[in-house]
Structures are given as C-alpha cells and as structure tokens.
Scaffold this motif. Sequence first.
Motif, PDB file in Angstrom:
ATOM      1  N   PHE A 150      -8.695  -9.230 -10.536  1.00  0.00           N
ATOM      2  CA  PHE A 150      -8.040  -9.029 -11.818  1.00  0.00           C
ATOM      3  C   PHE A 150      -6.738  -8.235 -11.717  1.00  0.00           C
ATOM      4  CE2 PHE A 150     -12.292 -10.136 -13.084  1.00  0.00           C
ATOM      5  CZ  PHE A 150     -12.144 -10.813 -14.288  1.00  0.00           C
ATOM      6  N   TYR A 151      -6.471  -7.632 -10.565  1.00  0.00           N
ATOM      7  CA  TYR A 151      -5.271  -6.807 -10.422  1.00  0.00           C
ATOM      8  C   TYR A 151      -4.439  -7.243  -9.211  1.00  0.00           C
ATOM      9  CZ  TYR A 151      -7.523  -3.709 -13.783  1.00  0.00           C
ATOM     10  OH  TYR A 151      -8.127  -3.178 -14.900  1.00  0.00           O
ATOM     11  N   SER A 152      -4.273  -8.544  -9.038  1.00  0.00           N
ATOM     12  CA  SER A 152      -3.432  -9.097  -7.970  1.00  0.00           C
ATOM     13  C   SER A 152      -3.803  -8.527  -6.601  1.00  0.00           C
ATOM     14  CB  SER A 152      -1.952  -8.826  -8.266  1.00  0.00           C
ATOM     15  OG  SER A 152      -1.567  -9.413  -9.488  1.00  0.00           O
ATOM     16  N   TYR A 153      -5.088  -8.504  -6.316  1.00  0.00           N
ATOM     17  CA  TYR A 153      -5.604  -8.065  -5.021  1.00  0.00           C
ATOM     18  C   TYR A 153      -5.181  -6.632  -4.679  1.00  0.00           C
ATOM     19  CZ  TYR A 153      -7.368 -12.720  -4.101  1.00  0.00           C
ATOM     20  OH  TYR A 153      -8.075 -13.886  -4.162  1.00  0.00           O
ATOM     21  N   ALA A 154      -5.241  -5.761  -5.678  1.00  0.00           N
ATOM     22  CA  ALA A 154      -4.914  -4.355  -5.452  1.00  0.00           C
ATOM     23  C   ALA A 154      -5.946  -3.718  -4.528  1.00  0.00           C
ATOM     24  CB  ALA A 154      -4.879  -3.606  -6.788  1.00  0.00           C
ATOM     25  N   GLU A 155      -5.452  -2.879  -3.614  1.00  0.00           N
ATOM     26  CA  GLU A 155      -6.348  -2.188  -2.683  1.00  0.00           C
ATOM     27  C   GLU A 155      -6.874  -0.915  -3.344  1.00  0.00           C
ATOM     28  OE1 GLU A 155      -7.461  -3.213   0.150  1.00  0.00           O
ATOM     29  OE2 GLU A 155      -6.276  -5.041   0.200  1.00  0.00           O
ATOM     30  N   ALA A 156      -7.794  -1.085  -4.273  1.00  0.00           N
ATOM     31  CA  ALA A 156      -8.324   0.056  -5.014  1.00  0.00           C
ATOM     32  C   ALA A 156      -9.748   0.393  -4.619  1.00  0.00           C
ATOM     33  CB  ALA A 156      -8.258  -0.207  -6.519  1.00  0.00           C
TER      34      ALA A 156
END
Length: 274
Positions: A150-156
């Motif tokens: 959902f967040y452009s493949y964010a590394e979170a």
Amino acid sequence: MTSLSRISTPDEMPEGVAAKVEALDAEIDAISEKRHTYDANLIAHGGVFVVLNHDGTVRIERGFVRAEDEALADPQAEGEAIDLETVEDEQAEGNEEVQDIEDEEVGKPISDALTRDLSAHRTLALRVALGERPDMALIALTHTLTSQLFYSYAEAGCLEVRPTVTPLGSHADGIEDTPLAVKANAAHEAWAERMPRDVADLWAFMVALDDEDRVALLAHCVACTVNALRLPWGRKPRSLQTADRLASALSLDMQGLDAHRGQLSSPCYQGAYR
C-alpha cells in the motif's frame, strides 16, 4: 678546607653541612611518604567499585571519589576552615562539567563492529520472542506486507518478507475490466482509504485493528501475491500443484463465471483451469 667530593661518611662532614643533609633527608622522606599515602580526609570520602567478573569472581577497585565529593575530599591545610558555600559552588560547577562530559559520551557514536554485535544479539532475541507470540507475529507479518503493498514497497517492516504481485494484463487481454478485477480493485481501494497517510503510523493502525479486521487485511495482502500462471517458459510444477490444492480448498468454481461460460466447454480450456 675539606673537599665534599672526598667525604665518604657523615662523620667526616662539618657540623653545619651534616645538619643540613639530615634536614634534607628528613624532608625527602616526608615527601616520599606523602606520595605513597592518601590523605585521611581523602580516604574518608573515597569509595570502591565492585565488579562481578564473567566467571563469578568479584573484583574490587578502590580509591575512587565521586565528583560531588571532590571538594570535601581535597586536603586542607591545618587550621584552614572549609567554606561550605565555596564547596557547594565547586560541587555545582563539578556537576555541570560531569553532565557535559556525560552528554558528550551519549552523543559519541559507537563503532560499527559493536553496533553489528549488539544488533545481532537483539535480532536473535526478537526472533525467539516473536516465535513465542503468534498474535504479535500476525501483526508483524500483516504490517510488513501492508507497508509494501500500500505504500509503494516502503521499507517500514523488520521482517524479511517480500510480496510479489505479478501483473496479469499481459497474459489475458481485457482482464482488468472483468467483474473479478473490479471486485479485487474495490477491495484494495477500500483498505487504502482506511490506511494512515504516513507509513510511520501504520504500526499503530495495525495494533488498533480488531482481530477480525486484521485477519481480513492479512488475507487481502496474501491474496495479492497469488500466482497460478501456466507459462510456456515456466517450470514450476510444485507451485502449480499447490495452486490446484488451494483452488480445491477454496472450492473455486470457474464454470460459474459468466465471462468464461462459452469457453469452458472445450476440454483444453478446462485443463488450463485445473
């Protein structure tokens, strides 16, 4: 006159010279004794560090004075009174200096080797703790998948789980306009509207979800990664077998879809769906 270089014993020295030599000897002895003996006032305000070694033995380090006690421990000349106000001012200045040093130590970066060592131990501890908490593992997994889908493949997330969503448009013309595609997109958009705008707030959002919603979100994320494509260049028999088992477990009925009724009468089409 007697040459001093020829004098070998104190008895041969002139009386005045011998007296001066004895006085110097006494002064030297007194200075030497002070060098090897702590002042009584210093000892009274001193302390020790008690260290427990890795093998369980105890090591005691003596002779340490706290910064706030240094002024009190400073030897005073005999008869010299201690100015309590001066002592308090010196203690306050000493505390400020100690605080400045501590602040500098806190801000000082540690070495890369120590960072890797400490983080490796912390990672292992997290693995063990998470393995004992299925409920928290569900939250962590859902958070990791959601942050990337959902967040452009964010590394979170901190889990090394990488979801892959294979586009289907290049394999089936017009598939994006089918009722199934519309339904899948609507479900994704519905979840996206509920998500926080900043991925940094996603963990709190995930924890606040009730169990039913959290499991539903996990199901949605997992469903996005399904790949049952049969490709001429693909050699994934086990993956396709698993897809067949999944379809059977879900009681998937492709013949019930209006868009494919006319095609499914052919055995070749039915084989493609199995």
